[in-house]
Scaffold this motif. Structure first.
Motif, PDB file in Angstrom:
ATOM      1  N   CYS A  70      -9.090  -5.989  -3.798  1.00 13.49           N
ATOM      2  CA  CYS A  70      -8.433  -5.028  -2.899  1.00 13.49           C
ATOM      3  C   CYS A  70      -6.917  -5.204  -2.912  1.00 13.49           C
ATOM      4  O   CYS A  70      -6.158  -4.219  -2.957  1.00 13.49           O
ATOM      5  CB  CYS A  70      -8.963  -5.202  -1.477  1.00 13.49           C
ATOM      6  SG  CYS A  70     -10.670  -4.673  -1.264  1.00 13.49           S
ATOM      7  N   GLU A 112     -14.923  -3.970   4.431  1.00 15.39           N
ATOM      8  CA  GLU A 112     -14.873  -2.513   4.468  1.00 15.39           C
ATOM      9  C   GLU A 112     -13.587  -2.027   5.109  1.00 15.39           C
ATOM     10  O   GLU A 112     -12.952  -1.074   4.626  1.00 15.39           O
ATOM     11  CB  GLU A 112     -16.087  -1.967   5.220  1.00 15.39           C
ATOM     12  CG  GLU A 112     -16.146  -0.448   5.220  1.00 15.39           C
ATOM     13  CD  GLU A 112     -17.434   0.078   5.829  1.00 15.39           C
ATOM     14  OE1 GLU A 112     -17.539   1.304   5.987  1.00 15.39           O
ATOM     15  OE2 GLU A 112     -18.319  -0.739   6.139  1.00 15.39           O
ATOM     16  N   LYS A 164     -10.656   0.078   3.258  1.00 14.45           N
ATOM     17  CA  LYS A 164     -10.265   1.365   3.837  1.00 14.45           C
ATOM     18  C   LYS A 164      -8.754   1.442   4.034  1.00 14.45           C
ATOM     19  O   LYS A 164      -8.115   2.443   3.675  1.00 14.45           O
ATOM     20  CB  LYS A 164     -10.995   1.560   5.163  1.00 14.45           C
ATOM     21  CG  LYS A 164     -10.658   2.871   5.868  1.00 14.45           C
ATOM     22  CD  LYS A 164     -11.421   2.984   7.176  1.00 14.45           C
ATOM     23  CE  LYS A 164     -11.051   4.274   7.913  1.00 14.45           C
ATOM     24  NZ  LYS A 164     -11.769   4.373   9.211  1.00 14.45           N
ATOM     25  N   ALA A 174      -8.273   2.929   0.242  1.00 19.34           N
ATOM     26  CA  ALA A 174      -8.736   4.305   0.446  1.00 19.34           C
ATOM     27  C   ALA A 174      -7.683   5.175   1.126  1.00 19.34           C
ATOM     28  O   ALA A 174      -7.351   6.272   0.637  1.00 19.34           O
ATOM     29  CB  ALA A 174     -10.035   4.290   1.254  1.00 19.34           C
ATOM     30  N   GLU A 175      -7.136   4.754   2.264  1.00 19.69           N
ATOM     31  CA  GLU A 175      -6.209   5.602   3.007  1.00 19.69           C
ATOM     32  C   GLU A 175      -4.951   5.949   2.209  1.00 19.69           C
ATOM     33  O   GLU A 175      -4.548   7.128   2.186  1.00 19.69           O
ATOM     34  CB  GLU A 175      -5.845   4.928   4.332  1.00 19.69           C
ATOM     35  CG  GLU A 175      -7.001   4.915   5.329  1.00 19.69           C
ATOM     36  CD  GLU A 175      -6.620   4.253   6.641  1.00 19.69           C
ATOM     37  OE1 GLU A 175      -5.476   3.748   6.735  1.00 19.69           O
ATOM     38  OE2 GLU A 175      -7.456   4.239   7.565  1.00 19.69           O
ATOM     39  N   LEU A 186      -6.126   8.573  -0.391  1.00 22.24           N
ATOM     40  CA  LEU A 186      -6.584   9.846   0.169  1.00 22.24           C
ATOM     41  C   LEU A 186      -5.434  10.644   0.769  1.00 22.24           C
ATOM     42  O   LEU A 186      -5.463  11.882   0.777  1.00 22.24           O
ATOM     43  CB  LEU A 186      -7.665   9.586   1.217  1.00 22.24           C
ATOM     44  CG  LEU A 186      -8.966   8.950   0.690  1.00 22.24           C
ATOM     45  CD1 LEU A 186      -9.932   8.685   1.822  1.00 22.24           C
ATOM     46  CD2 LEU A 186      -9.610   9.839  -0.363  1.00 22.24           C
ATOM     47  N   LEU A 197     -18.403   0.869  -1.823  1.00 22.94           N
ATOM     48  CA  LEU A 197     -17.201   1.373  -1.155  1.00 22.94           C
ATOM     49  C   LEU A 197     -16.442   2.361  -2.034  1.00 22.94           C
ATOM     50  O   LEU A 197     -15.907   3.356  -1.535  1.00 22.94           O
ATOM     51  CB  LEU A 197     -16.294   0.193  -0.781  1.00 22.94           C
ATOM     52  CG  LEU A 197     -16.817  -0.710   0.346  1.00 22.94           C
ATOM     53  CD1 LEU A 197     -15.932  -1.925   0.522  1.00 22.94           C
ATOM     54  CD2 LEU A 197     -16.908   0.080   1.650  1.00 22.94           C
ATOM     55  N   PHE A 198     -16.379   2.107  -3.319  1.00 24.75           N
ATOM     56  CA  PHE A 198     -15.730   3.060  -4.229  1.00 24.75           C
ATOM     57  C   PHE A 198     -16.441   4.412  -4.181  1.00 24.75           C
ATOM     58  O   PHE A 198     -15.788   5.462  -4.108  1.00 24.75           O
ATOM     59  CB  PHE A 198     -15.726   2.513  -5.655  1.00 24.75           C
ATOM     60  CG  PHE A 198     -14.529   1.669  -5.985  1.00 24.75           C
ATOM     61  CD1 PHE A 198     -13.290   2.247  -6.160  1.00 24.75           C
ATOM     62  CD2 PHE A 198     -14.648   0.297  -6.118  1.00 24.75           C
ATOM     63  CE1 PHE A 198     -12.174   1.468  -6.464  1.00 24.75           C
ATOM     64  CE2 PHE A 198     -13.549  -0.485  -6.414  1.00 24.75           C
ATOM     65  CZ  PHE A 198     -12.310   0.099  -6.589  1.00 24.75           C
ATOM     66  N   LEU A 250     -16.158   5.984  -0.297  1.00 19.27           N
ATOM     67  CA  LEU A 250     -14.854   6.343   0.261  1.00 19.27           C
ATOM     68  C   LEU A 250     -13.941   7.082  -0.707  1.00 19.27           C
ATOM     69  O   LEU A 250     -12.999   7.757  -0.267  1.00 19.27           O
ATOM     70  CB  LEU A 250     -14.136   5.074   0.752  1.00 19.27           C
ATOM     71  CG  LEU A 250     -14.844   4.290   1.867  1.00 19.27           C
ATOM     72  CD1 LEU A 250     -14.028   3.071   2.258  1.00 19.27           C
ATOM     73  CD2 LEU A 250     -15.097   5.174   3.084  1.00 19.27           C
ATOM     74  N   LEU A 251     -14.163   6.963  -2.005  1.00 20.56           N
ATOM     75  CA  LEU A 251     -13.228   7.552  -2.958  1.00 20.56           C
ATOM     76  C   LEU A 251     -13.833   8.619  -3.860  1.00 20.56           C
ATOM     77  O   LEU A 251     -13.096   9.305  -4.572  1.00 20.56           O
ATOM     78  CB  LEU A 251     -12.607   6.455  -3.846  1.00 20.56           C
ATOM     79  CG  LEU A 251     -11.740   5.422  -3.129  1.00 20.56           C
ATOM     80  CD1 LEU A 251     -11.202   4.404  -4.127  1.00 20.56           C
ATOM     81  CD2 LEU A 251     -10.591   6.092  -2.387  1.00 20.56           C
ATOM     82  N   SER A 252     -15.152   8.738  -3.902  1.00 23.24           N
ATOM     83  CA  SER A 252     -15.757   9.744  -4.774  1.00 23.24           C
ATOM     84  C   SER A 252     -16.170  10.966  -3.952  1.00 23.24           C
ATOM     85  O   SER A 252     -16.032  10.988  -2.730  1.00 23.24           O
ATOM     86  CB  SER A 252     -16.960   9.160  -5.506  1.00 23.24           C
ATOM     87  OG  SER A 252     -18.004   8.870  -4.585  1.00 23.24           O
ATOM     88  N   ASN A 281     -12.427  14.482  -3.095  1.00 27.49           N
ATOM     89  CA  ASN A 281     -11.477  13.524  -3.680  1.00 27.49           C
ATOM     90  C   ASN A 281     -11.365  13.700  -5.183  1.00 27.49           C
ATOM     91  O   ASN A 281     -11.312  12.730  -5.939  1.00 27.49           O
ATOM     92  CB  ASN A 281     -11.925  12.090  -3.357  1.00 27.49           C
ATOM     93  CG  ASN A 281     -12.034  11.833  -1.875  1.00 27.49           C
ATOM     94  OD1 ASN A 281     -11.229  12.338  -1.092  1.00 27.49           O
ATOM     95  ND2 ASN A 281     -13.039  11.063  -1.469  1.00 27.49           N
TER      96      ASN A 281
END
Length: 1441
Positions: free
Chosen positions: A964, A997, A1001, A1005-1006, A1009, A1042-1043, A1046-1048, A1052
């Protein structure tokens, strides 16, 4: 009754004291108490407790004797009619067991003085005692052997029987003791055990030999010898000379006491003369007291010696640790700061010159304490100040007066940085022998600080390293030895960036503070007469009272210059030249400037191919001579103009391309902060390297130019004297526009060039290792060059603006990774560079443009501080592409033009932002399919095309947190807004301490996104994760989940994620399970068409071979190219190894090396060209490389080239699955390959030596005990194959041994010794190998010899025995615990030696008649160990025939 007494005494003697040091553990047995402690717990208080235990000990031989006497006497009464046959173990064993069985004694109500009250309070001590007390003994019975068989004992004289029986009881009791003593010595071996054995041997020898006790006595003698050999094993505990002396003294006392009880008295009858009359109770009591006192003395002495020894060991370890700290500090300090360092410009005064000034300085240095303690030796440039300082320092060092010296220089940062002055002085004082107490105190301070002193303020350094040690070591009433400190070139010391004070003035002030309280110190300061230095040494117009000043020019005598010139012309040695008139004119031109004279002589001695020496002298004489001191400087300037003019061949055009380039090169040499090699200068200035060489060729009289030889090309050029760069940058002095260098203009030029180097050479693509020095310089010093540039230079401002807008974030990321391999405090260098740039910008904040630049720099600096606190470089794309992180980070992309179909497919997918296209692309394949190369190429493609990319390419196992944070660091280089978001998230995440997580995030992720909502979004964003299997087990599932979560997904679509994994990893099944449940694109690299792979490899090989042969106008023949492609077997790595080998043109030409590769005919000195890159490539597969299969492949295929091994045979030998072995062989290719006949072959017989030389080797792979495997095969199979049946005369045996099904036995029989000899003590399960060898030697050696004869391999036996003997001598040694030995070392070695001699004597007969093996062994002497071991087997074999 009396017979049991010596045994109790021996038990007392053997077990009263045992001291062992083993590893870091100490066991002390006092009486029956066992004290266990560790090195770090032994102290004086422990010693006192142990001594109290000695005083409180209740053990007494007398009490034990009385208790044993009563029991034995009662038993004699009860068994009055029982008689014991000599040699019987029963009765003596029962009596002794009864005497020492503590538990039984307690049950009978007898008070046991052995354990006493201490045992009830010390459970552990009691348990330890029972280990010895419960040692196995012979079964106890009251009946003799004859009685148990129902036989009558032979009649004998009653007295004779009684005396013999008692002696036998005594001897039998000793034998029981030996059995217990062996347990003691085996568990806790101690050198003092020799004392026991010496005493026992003496007692036994005095027992008269009779027919009844002869056998028992001989058995005891053998038992003593065997036990003594066992107890004398070397290497268990390092017994010092002091301990041996203590033990020897103890031995003398004890032996004397014991032998006094064993005096043979003729007045007694023959059979009872040993121990009857003189051993009354009084003498026994005296003996008991004497032994007890001796044991107590021994205990006390050894405890004290042990503590002293441990203290010495602790001090040694501490000294070694301190030395490492000091060595590390020394590496960070400048190596060339002292007077005796190797600096080309630092030379001493010529003999016969500068006598006046040297006499004055030396007199001051040795004068009484009423003279000023500080001397300032000032002088203008070129007057020889540094030469005087060096000469004085050498003189003081020779007389033992020199404390230390420090010579500043503006050429190197470490030599002009004031932060290094006091640490260097302190380090030199700590190494000096002039004041040991001061040296010790300073060394302690340096060690305690652990190298952090370099980062502290100068005043703090001075106080901790110089002032406080001097004060703490001062002794009132004692005059300290004179110390002279020499500091030269103070004017070349530069104040640190952002420093609020004048660092030179601070240094002078701090040194002056020492003088009032340290009258023994003298300080010599040497510098130019700079105003800031004079101000620091004076108040108003007067120097401080503690300072005396001398001007060098006041002491310079023209005769000194003439003497110097005369000596230099003598070295040239041309008779009649120069003429007296020419010499006088030259001397007059020099005036009082040594720099003029030395420059003139350098010019005269110049390259004769350019001009003759006479021509050079005439050029110098054309400089107009004048009068006066300052006219000499004018003549020096004219001399420089003359030399520079000859270098440019008197070109008069100021703005010509050649003159601009000339000024750029010479000016860069004058202004760079750290010297650079000519190759690095060429990259920085932007010219060809040869152009710089041609410019410097004509300037060797004023510039130290290295040789163009390959070993010297990286040595940086330097000015002979700083007066030349000062002349070039001073418009008043350099009135010739052709040579004048404008500092502000050239600083701006170098700033832009540094940025170009960083952006175009460092921030994209693969970084050439040859560029490392210039990249390092550009990353660190672009801010310093900006500081010297002019604010009005619009080109500089524009370049800075573009750098801040487009490149500074990437520069920070790259520098963060790159500089960590060169600087201990890389972060400090990076931030210092940015702060210097910010200071330059802040000076023009009135301009809106400069305000914007300042805000941008502030934002980057603030966020970078946060990010740098949490992150590491391992696995980052910048570390992989720059190869600066070493083997741990290196990755290679696909060769240009290869893997095109795969790359184009993934690139098209990444550019397609449709929401219907899956976000994730999964590449799966086995090792060597190029997954990492494809990942590197994709990251490089994105970087080149401006696509934001996050690439994580670890080589070793990583955890989820590291993953991360690395991704967050990459994201932070996208733009400033994203960087600020990541910085804030890092702070919040660390403070909150959330789970994985939440971390993913906030950090990943944030920021990604939020790009959807940006006014100028960065699309697409590519994330490349190479090697999912390298994420710690169980955590890879969490990361994948998590990938995907949160990202797929369709929302996205601006994010594209490429992941690779190894299909043969342990967690492949779990990874597949996650992917099967989520939408993704997939490619199986194992199913790539062979034709595509072959085509790519062919292109790669052709282009690289053409490049290799370019200088020789050679390219490979089509047939050779096709053969080489076939040889690569679809592996790009193998192709790379072949190119490494062929590209080494030193031993042979490429065409010859190509043929050597194809024919597998390798020179030994070329194997490293293949092995080294192979090893580096397989670092991530290290566990596979160290598997049993690979280890044995090294040994078997490389060491035994005469025997053919198929893959199937090897699998059986290794006891591994055929599929697993084939996979392993893929890793090993081309180091191990299969020939045309299907047999495994090594690339070269020397291959194993590269991977198995030692555990400290950088290429150490370990080893597998193949020799033990062979021995196990022989031990398990041979005895059954050569079993004789009725009437079998050996024919069927020979058939069985030679059958194909027993090829494994044949191989093991031939090569067990060769392979055994390669097994080292630190190898896998070495002790198991020892046991297998002993089993073979004692049980199966004769059968092996018979089998070798049947196999017609008797000629190989001698070499096998030689190998075995070598292994036994060098590797099979003592120093193992007794429990790890199956037999004594001496016995095994003796048996092996006898076996060798046996075969040498009977070799011919055995080769002609295999059965002669068994006949010959029976012909050996009766006392032969080999005959004793194999007598039964030989008789059975011959009987069967």
């Amino acid at each position: 009754m009396h017979a049991s007494l010596p045994s109790s005494l021996m038990v007392k003697l053997a077990l009263s004291y045992t001291l062992v040091q083993k590893h870091s553990r100490c066991t002390i047995i006092i009486g029956w108490r066992v004290i266990e402690c560790h090195d770090d717990t032994i102290s004086n208080s422990l010693l006192q407790r142990q001594l109290r235990v000695l005083a409180m000990s209740k053990f007494s031989v007398r009490k034990l004797f009385r208790w044993s006497f009563r029991r034995l006497h009662q038993r004699d009464v009860d068994n009055n009619d029982t008689r014991t046959k000599p040699g019987n173990q029963a009765t003596g064993g029962a009596e002794f067991q009864a005497a020492i069985n503590v538990k039984e004694g307690l049950n009978q109500g007898q008070k046991n003085s052995i354990v006493g009250e201490e045992s009830s309070r010390q459970g552990e001590s009691q348990d330890a005692a029972k280990i010895f007390l419960n040692a196995p003994v012979a079964p106890t019975t009251g009946r003799s052997e004859a009685q148990s068989r129902g036989e009558e004992e032979p009649p004998a004289d009653i007295n004779a029987q009684g005396g013999s029986a008692r002696q036998d009881k005594f001897l039998e009791t000793l034998r029981i003791f030996f059995r217990i003593g062996e347990t003691v010595a085996g568990a806790f071996p101690f050198p003092g055990s020799d004392i026991v054995f010496s005493a026992l041997t003496g007692i036994v020898d005095r027992v008269e030999t009779t027919e009844q006790n002869k056998e028992t006595k001989e058995n005891i003698r053998k038992r003593i010898s065997s036990l003594q050999t066992l107890a004398r094993r070397d290497g268990v505990t390092p017994w010092t000379e002091t301990r041996h002396w203590i033990l020897k003294s103890f031995e003398s006392d004890i032996v004397e006491k014991l032998l006094s009880c064993a005096v043979f008295t003729e007045s007694r009858t023959k059979l009872s003369g040993f121990i009857y009359a003189d051993l009354d109770e009084r003498r026994l009591s005296d003996l008991d007291d004497s032994i007890f006192k001796a044991v107590q003395d021994l205990q006390t002495k050894l405890i004290l010696e042990t503590l002293n020894s441990m203290s010495r060991m602790e001090q040694k370890n501490l000294d070694e640790a301190n030395a490492k700290v000091l060595e590390k500090l020394k590496d960070q300090l400048p190596k060339t700061a002292t007077y005796d360092s190797d600096r080309p410009r630092l030379i001493a005064c010529h003999e016969g010159t500068c006598n006046a000034i040297l006499k004055e300085v030396k007199a001051w240095a040795k004068a009484d304490e009423d003279r000023p303690q500080m001397m300032w030796l000032s002088g203008l440039a070129g007057t020889g100040k540094s030469s005087v300082a060096k000469t004085v320092a050498a003189w003081a060092d020779e007389l033992g007066l020199l404390g230390t010296s420090f010579f500043f220089s503006r050429d190197f940062e470490a030599l002009y940085n004031p932060s290094y002055v006091f640490p260097s002085i302190a380090l030199h004082l700590s190494e000096s022998k002039l004041d040991p107490s001061l040296a010790q105190c300073i060394e302690k301070t340096l060690v305690d600080d652990r190298g952090n002193i370099l980062n502290k303020e100068i005043a703090v350094q001075f106080k901790k390293l110089i002032e406080e040690p001097l004060r703490s070591t001062r002794v009132r009433g004692i005059t300290r030895r004179r110390l002279l400190l020499v500091i030269d070139g103070l004017d070349e010391c530069k104040s640190r960036p952002n420093s609020d004070s004048n660092d030179v003035a601070t240094i002078i002030s701090l040194l002056s503070r020492l003088l009032p309280t340290n009258p023994h110190i003298r300080i010599l300061l040497v510098s130019r007469p700079e105003v800031h230095i004079q101000d620091a040494l004076s108040t108003g117009d007067q120097l401080y009272p503690h300072v005396v000043r001398h001007k060098v020019e006041d002491f310079v005598n023209p005769d000194d210059i003439r003497e110097y010139l005369c000596q230099e012309f003598k070295k040239i040695n041309e008779i009649g030249w120069p003429s007296e008139d020419d010499f006088n004119v030259l001397a007059q031109s020099c005036g009082k400037l040594f720099v003029y004279a030395s420059t003139a002589m350098n010019f005269i001695r110049g390259d004769s191919s350019i001009r003759s020496r006479k021509e050079s002298l005439q050029i110098l004489l054309s400089v107009n001579p004048g009068g006066g001191y300052y006219d000499a400087y004018k003549r020096l300037d004219e001399l420089y103009i003359q030399i520079l003019s000859t270098a440019v061949k008197y070109t008069k055009e100021v703005d010509s391309k050649e003159m601009i380039r000339f000024r750029q090169v010479i000016g860069t040499l004058a202004l760079i902060r750290n010297p650079l090699s000519i190759s690095s200068l060429a990259v920085l200035v932007g010219v060809e390297e040869e152009e710089i060489w041609s410019i410097l060729k004509f300037l060797r009289s004023v510039i130290i130019v290295p040789s163009q030889a390959s070993e010297d090309r990286e040595v940086p050029p330097q000015f002979y004297h700083p007066s030349l760069p000062e002349f070039l940058t001073d418009a008043k002095r350099c009135d010739d526009e052709r040579f004048f260098v404008s500092e502000t203009v050239l600083e701006g030029f170098l700033f832009k060039k540094c940025q170009e180097v960083v952006v175009y050479k460092g921030l994209s693509g693969q970084v050439d290792e040859k560029l490392f020095p210039i990249l390092e310089y550009a990353c660190v010093y672009w801010g310093n060059h900006l500081e010297g540039a002019g604010h009005e230079d619009a080109m500089v401002v524009k370049a800075l603006d573009k750098f801040l807008q487009c490149h500074i974030l990437k520069w920070y990321k790259f520098a963060f990774v790159f500089l960590r391999t060169a600087y201990k405090n890389a972060d400090d260098e990076i931030f210092l560079c940015m702060e210097v740039a910010r200071n330059w910008v802040s000076k023009r904040k009135t301009s809106d443009k400069f305000k914007e630049l300042s805000m941008n720099l502030d934002s980057v600096i603030q966020s970078s501080w946060t990010i740098s606190c949490y992150l590491d470089i391992a696995g980052m794309y910048d570390a992989a592409r720059s190869r600066c992180g070493g083997k741990a980070t290196r990755r290679t992309p696909c060769h240009p033009g290869t893997r095109q179909k795969i790359l184009e497919e993934i690139q098209d997918w990444a550019r397609n932002l449709s929401s219907t296209v899956p976000n994730v692309y999964w590449l799966r394949g086995t090792d060597l399919t190029g997954k990492s190369a494809i990942a590197m190429s994709l990251a490089g493609w994105a970087d080149k095309n401006g696509i934001p990319c996050v690439a994580y390419l670890p080589r070793y196992t990583v955890n989820f947190t590291a993953l991360c944070e690395m991704i967050a660091f990459e994201i932070a280089s996208f733009d400033r807004s994203t960087r600020n978001l990541v910085s804030e998230s890092l702070i919040l995440e660390r403070e909150a301490g959330g789970d994985d997580e939440i971390m993913f995030k906030h950090l990943v992720a944030e920021p990604l996104l939020k790009q959807r909502d940006c006014p100028d979004p960065l699309f697409p964003i590519l994330i490349v994760i190479d090697g999912l299997e390298k994420i710690r087990q169980t955590e890879e599932l969490r990361a994948l989940t998590l990938f995907f979560n949160l990202l797929s997904g369709p929302d996205n679509s601006h994010i594209r994620i490429v992941m690779t994994s190894n299909s043969r990893s342990d967690n492949d099944a779990r990874i597949c399970e996650v992917f099967e449940s989520q939408p993704h694109r997939f490619m199986d690299l194992d199913k790539t068409p062979d034709e595509d792979t072959r085509k790519d490899i062919k292109l790669y090989l052709y282009e690289e071979l053409t490049r290799i042969g370019e200088s020789q106008k050679w390219e490979p023949a089509p047939s050779d190219l096709e053969a080489l492609v076939d040889d690569c077997r679809g592996s790009f790595r193998c192709a790379k190894y072949a190119l490494n080998f062929i590209g080494d043109s030193k031993p042979q030409k490429p065409v010859q090396l190509l043929q050597s590769w194809l024919n597998r005919d390798f020179p030994e000195n070329s194997i490293d060209k293949v092995f080294s890159p192979w090893y580096e490539d397989h670092q991530e597969s290290r566990e596979i490389l160290q598997s049993v299969a690979v280890q044995v492949i090294w040994v078997v295929t490389a060491r035994l080239p005469d025997d053919s091994l198929s893959v199937a045979f090897l699998a059986e030998f290794l006891q591994v699955d055929m599929t697993a072995l084939e996979i392993t062989l893929r890793y090993l290719y081309p180091l191990v390959f299969t020939d045309m006949d299907g047999h495994l072959r090594p690339i070269h017989p020397s291959l194993p030596s590269m991977g198995q030389v030692s555990s400290s080797s950088p290429f150490y792979l370990g080893s597998y005990p193949a020799g033990r495997r062979c021995l196990d095969i022989i031990n398990e199979s041979l005895i059954h194959l050569i079993a004789f049946g009725d009437g079998d005369e050996g024919v069927s045996v020979q058939k069985r041994v030679n059958s194909r099904s027993n090829s494994m036995l044949r191989f093991a029989s031939r090569y067990w010794a060769v392979l055994l000899n390669q097994t080292c003590r630190d190898d896998y399960d070495f002790l198991e190998t020892v046991k297998s060898f002993e089993k073979f030697l004692e049980n199966n050696w004769l059968s092996w010899l018979y089998a070798m004869s049947l196999l017609e391999l008797a000629s190989e036996v001698a070499s096998a025995m030689s190998y075995a003997n070598e292994w036994c001598g060098y590797r099979y040694t003592g120093s193992f615990d007794a429990k790890d030995f199956t037999k004594q070392e001496s016995f095994i070695k003796s048996l092996l030696r006898e076996a060798r001699k046996f075969f040498e004597k009977n070799q011919q007969e055995i080769a002609e008649s295999p059965l002669q093996v068994y006949r010959a062994v029976l012909d050996l002497p009766e006392d032969s160990e080999l005959r004793r071991v194999y007598k039964t087997e030989a008789e059975e074999r011959l009987r069967a025939l």
